[in-house]
Design a protein around this motif. Structure first.
Motif, PDB file in Angstrom:
ATOM      1  N   SER A  53       0.803  -1.224   0.000  1.00 33.09           N
ATOM      2  CA  SER A  53       0.000   0.000   0.000  1.00 33.09           C
ATOM      3  C   SER A  53       0.834   1.272   0.000  1.00 33.09           C
ATOM      4  N   THR A  54       2.018   1.227   0.599  1.00 40.55           N
ATOM      5  CA  THR A  54       2.819   2.447   0.733  1.00 40.55           C
ATOM      6  C   THR A  54       4.210   2.358   0.133  1.00 40.55           C
ATOM      7  N   GLY A  55       4.634   1.178  -0.328  1.00 39.03           N
ATOM      8  CA  GLY A  55       5.990   1.023  -0.835  1.00 39.03           C
ATOM      9  C   GLY A  55       6.962   0.707   0.289  1.00 39.03           C
ATOM     10  N   TYR A  56       8.226   1.031   0.086  1.00 37.97           N
ATOM     11  CA  TYR A  56       9.231   0.771   1.118  1.00 37.97           C
ATOM     12  C   TYR A  56       8.964   1.638   2.339  1.00 37.97           C
ATOM     13  N   ARG A  57       9.246   1.082   3.504  1.00 33.52           N
ATOM     14  CA  ARG A  57       8.896   1.764   4.752  1.00 33.52           C
ATOM     15  C   ARG A  57       9.991   2.692   5.266  1.00 33.52           C
ATOM     16  N   GLY A  58      11.152   2.655   4.676  1.00 30.99           N
ATOM     17  CA  GLY A  58      12.231   3.486   5.194  1.00 30.99           C
ATOM     18  C   GLY A  58      13.392   3.575   4.232  1.00 30.99           C
ATOM     19  N   ASN A  59      14.586   3.715   4.799  1.00 35.67           N
ATOM     20  CA  ASN A  59      15.781   3.931   3.995  1.00 35.67           C
ATOM     21  C   ASN A  59      16.971   3.146   4.517  1.00 35.67           C
ATOM     22  N   VAL A  60      17.778   2.663   3.594  1.00 36.11           N
ATOM     23  CA  VAL A  60      19.106   2.138   3.895  1.00 36.11           C
ATOM     24  C   VAL A  60      20.096   3.289   3.722  1.00 36.11           C
ATOM     25  N   VAL A  61      20.965   3.475   4.700  1.00 34.06           N
ATOM     26  CA  VAL A  61      21.949   4.552   4.656  1.00 34.06           C
ATOM     27  C   VAL A  61      23.343   3.980   4.894  1.00 34.06           C
ATOM     28  N   VAL A  62      24.252   4.281   3.994  1.00 31.03           N
ATOM     29  CA  VAL A  62      25.662   3.921   4.155  1.00 31.03           C
ATOM     30  C   VAL A  62      26.414   5.144   4.660  1.00 31.03           C
TER      31      VAL A  62
END
Length: 208
Positions: free
Chosen positions: A191-200
């Motif tokens: 319903s909303t796509g990815y829930r967050g972010n991967v950060v390097v």
């Protein structure tokens, strides 16, 4: 949306959510294709600043980013702000293209430089699909227009829910040359796509 510091320069809003629709997963109808997510072992340890930083480089726009451990070799385009005040993103149709925030810190100079790219598009994996599989100590190389190559070493790879994104930790000013590479992650919802972010998180350890 609230204002936040972004790579030593003010920028507004949640800047990377346009990367996070998950069009490929939605189209495939399954989460079996979800990109890898970083483990707790790749998080930054308290007090660990990694290898000593190399001296800062003079400003020169970046042209390409390479991350050999996950087979990334991609051109970089300059990213500006949208009319809404958020960071624009590379065209989703160009899956092997990343971008850098042109009004912020140049990769290699003192401060926090920002690189962002899609994890997937409607056709399949995109430039940073495997970013969550990157490990501490891996190298990130940025080709610069003056002919130099800025070499960064990964200090941590972390994943954050969009509702609890640590603005200052990711975007805050740095006293040495640092780099953040950002894509989407943190689980997927139809319903909303990815829930967050991967950060390097990485810092400059050499140049050539």
């Amino acid at each position: 949306m609230r204002n936040r510091g972004f790579g030593n320069t003010a920028i507004a809003g949640v800047t990377v959510m346009a990367l996070c629709t998950g069009a490929w997963l939605l189209r495939s109808g399954a989460e079996t294709h979800a990109p890898p997510q970083p483990s707790a072992a790749q998080a930054r340890a308290a007090g660990d600043s990694g290898r000593a930083a190399a001296p800062a480089l003079p400003p020169s726009p970046p042209d390409r980013v390479r991350i050999p451990a996950i087979r990334v070799d991609a051109p970089l385009m300059a990213l500006a702000l949208t009319a809404a005040g958020s960071l624009d993103v590379p065209p989703a149709s160009k899956k092997n293209l990343a971008g850098w925030y042109e009004a912020g810190t140049v990769p290699g100079e003192t401060g926090t430089a920002i690189v962002a790219g899609h994890v997937d598009n409607a056709e399949g994996p995109a430039v940073f699909y495997d970013l969550g599989a990157l490990r501490k100590g891996s190298a990130i190389e940025v080709d610069r227009r003056d002919g130099s190559v800025a070499v960064f070493t990964v200090d941590a790879v972390e994943v954050y829910d969009a509702r609890n994104f640590p603005d200052e930790k990711v975007y805050g000013a740095a006293k040495r040359p640092e780099l953040r590479v950002i894509t989407c992650g943190g689980g997927y919802s139809r319903s909303t796509g990815y829930r967050g972010n991967v950060v390097v998180f990485a810092h400059l350890t050499g140049s050539r």
